[in-house]
Design an enzyme around this catalytic site. Structure first.
Site, short mmCIF file in Angstrom:
data_model
loop_
_atom_site.label_atom_id
_atom_site.label_comp_id
_atom_site.label_asym_id
_atom_site.label_seq_id
_atom_site.Cartn_x
_atom_site.Cartn_y
_atom_site.Cartn_z
N SER A 140 1.05 -1.15 -0.12
CA SER A 140 0.07 -0.04 0.10
C SER A 140 0.89 1.40 -0.08
O SER A 140 2.15 1.16 0.38
CB SER A 140 -0.71 -0.06 1.20
OG SER A 140 -1.55 1.29 1.62
N TYR A 153 -2.27 -1.06 10.28
CA TYR A 153 -2.47 -1.22 8.80
C TYR A 153 -0.91 -1.00 8.33
O TYR A 153 -0.41 -1.63 7.24
CB TYR A 153 -3.31 -0.34 8.24
CG TYR A 153 -3.54 -0.54 6.76
CD1 TYR A 153 -4.34 -1.81 6.24
CD2 TYR A 153 -3.43 0.30 5.85
CE1 TYR A 153 -4.53 -1.92 4.67
CE2 TYR A 153 -3.52 0.08 4.41
CZ TYR A 153 -4.21 -1.13 3.94
OH TYR A 153 -4.26 -1.29 2.85
#
Ligand SMILES: NC(=O)c1ccc[n+]([C@@H]2O[C@H](COP(=O)([O-])OP(=O)(O)OC[C@H]3O[C@@H](n4cnc5c(N)ncnc54)[C@H](OP(=O)(O)O)[C@@H]3O)[C@@H](O)[C@H]2O)c1
Length: 255
Positions: A140, A153
């Site tokens: 990401s 995350y």
């Protein structure tokens, strides 16, 4: 561009995984699909078989190491090898660090990071033996810098990137390539409740970008290009600026 005839994808029922499955399915690949919701995987199976692809379905949890080893072994037997593995399954939460919440974070790390090692590693010996193959993980943009509200995350995705970077160097003389994709924001079920997205991509556009990066053997590909430029700023900016520009999102729980 390399052609991928045998492709194994986790998180294949929806979003980016489903998009990639559609892409390689249209090219007639033999596909292995992993996800927890079997009904979604069966829908993808029907679509891909309608276009001439062969499909194996594995309904289960990527955090379950035995299940992933068994699924990989079955797929290698059914397809006679593998050309591309995409460890895409992942979940996102804006974790509640101030409350000291710990269980959801442990689960997130298990799915997003252990899920990736569970997916890629069982295929390594077979790829080395055949002297080629691509191991791709979905990281990401948030892997590039710790961000408020995305603490766990971001940590899971930074771990994914470190893992594929190390793997690529370990395997450099084997013909096997490891890489990571770093999406900014793509319109999928994961991002549907997020009101603060910039440079949002539609799924088809994102799939074209990802398939192109995989095909040319990129190492770390951040997209879209605007987010690739932004990452250089975000990596270098002082924390005071990051805090102001990336305020912690409202905490969310996992599904
Ligand atoms: N969309 C974005 O803007 C964006 C940005 C950066 C990174 N990413 C990453 O891209 C990947 C795909 O996300 P997406 O946006 O396509 O969202 P999505 O539509 O929610 O896809 C995630 C997929 O992963 C599967 N999954 C989740 N937990 C799983 C588990 N424990 N075991 C097996 N499968 C599991 C889900 O299916 P089941 O629920 O049926 O298991 C779902 O099909 C994720 O790793 C995400 O972190 C997305």
């Amino acid at each position: 561009m390399v052609s991928f005839r045998r492709v194994f994808v986790t998180g294949a029922g929806s979003g980016l995984g489903a998009g990639l499955v559609g892409h390689y399915g249209r090219e007639g690949a033999h596909l292995g699909l992993v996800g927890r919701r079997e009904a979604l995987l069966r829908e993808r199976q029907v679509e891909c078989e309608g276009r001439g692809a062969r499909v194996e379905v594995y309904a289960g949890d990527v955090a379950d190491t035995d299940f992933m080893q068994q699924s990989a072994a079955h797929f290698l037997g059914a397809a006679g090898g593998v050309d591309l593995v995409v460890a895409n399954a992942g979940i996102a939460i804006a974790n509640r660090v101030r409350e000291g919440e710990v269980h959801e974070v442990a689960r997130l790390i298990n799915v997003n990071l252990v899920g990736v090692t569970n997916t890629l590693l069982p295929f390594v010996p077979g790829m080395i033996e055949q002297g080629r193959g691509t191991l791709c993980a979905m990281s990401s943009f948030t892997a590039h810098r710790g961000l408020p509200g995305r603490t766990a995350y971001g940590a899971s995705k930074a771990g994914v990137t470190a893992f594929t970077d190390g793997l690529r160097m370990e395997l450099h003389d084997t013909g096997v390539h490891a890489m990571a994709l770093h999406p900014g924001f793509v319109d999928t079920p994961l991002t549907r409740d997020n009101p603060e997205m910039i440079f949002l991509l539609d799924l088809d556009h994102a799939v074209r970008i990802m398939a192109s990066a995989i095909g040319r053997g990129a190492r770390n590909h951040t997209f879209p290009w605007q987010m690739n430029l932004l990452k250089e700023v975000v990596k270098r900016a002082p924390e005071s600026i990051i805090r102001r520009l990336a305020p912690a999102p409202r905490p969310t729980s996992m599904k």
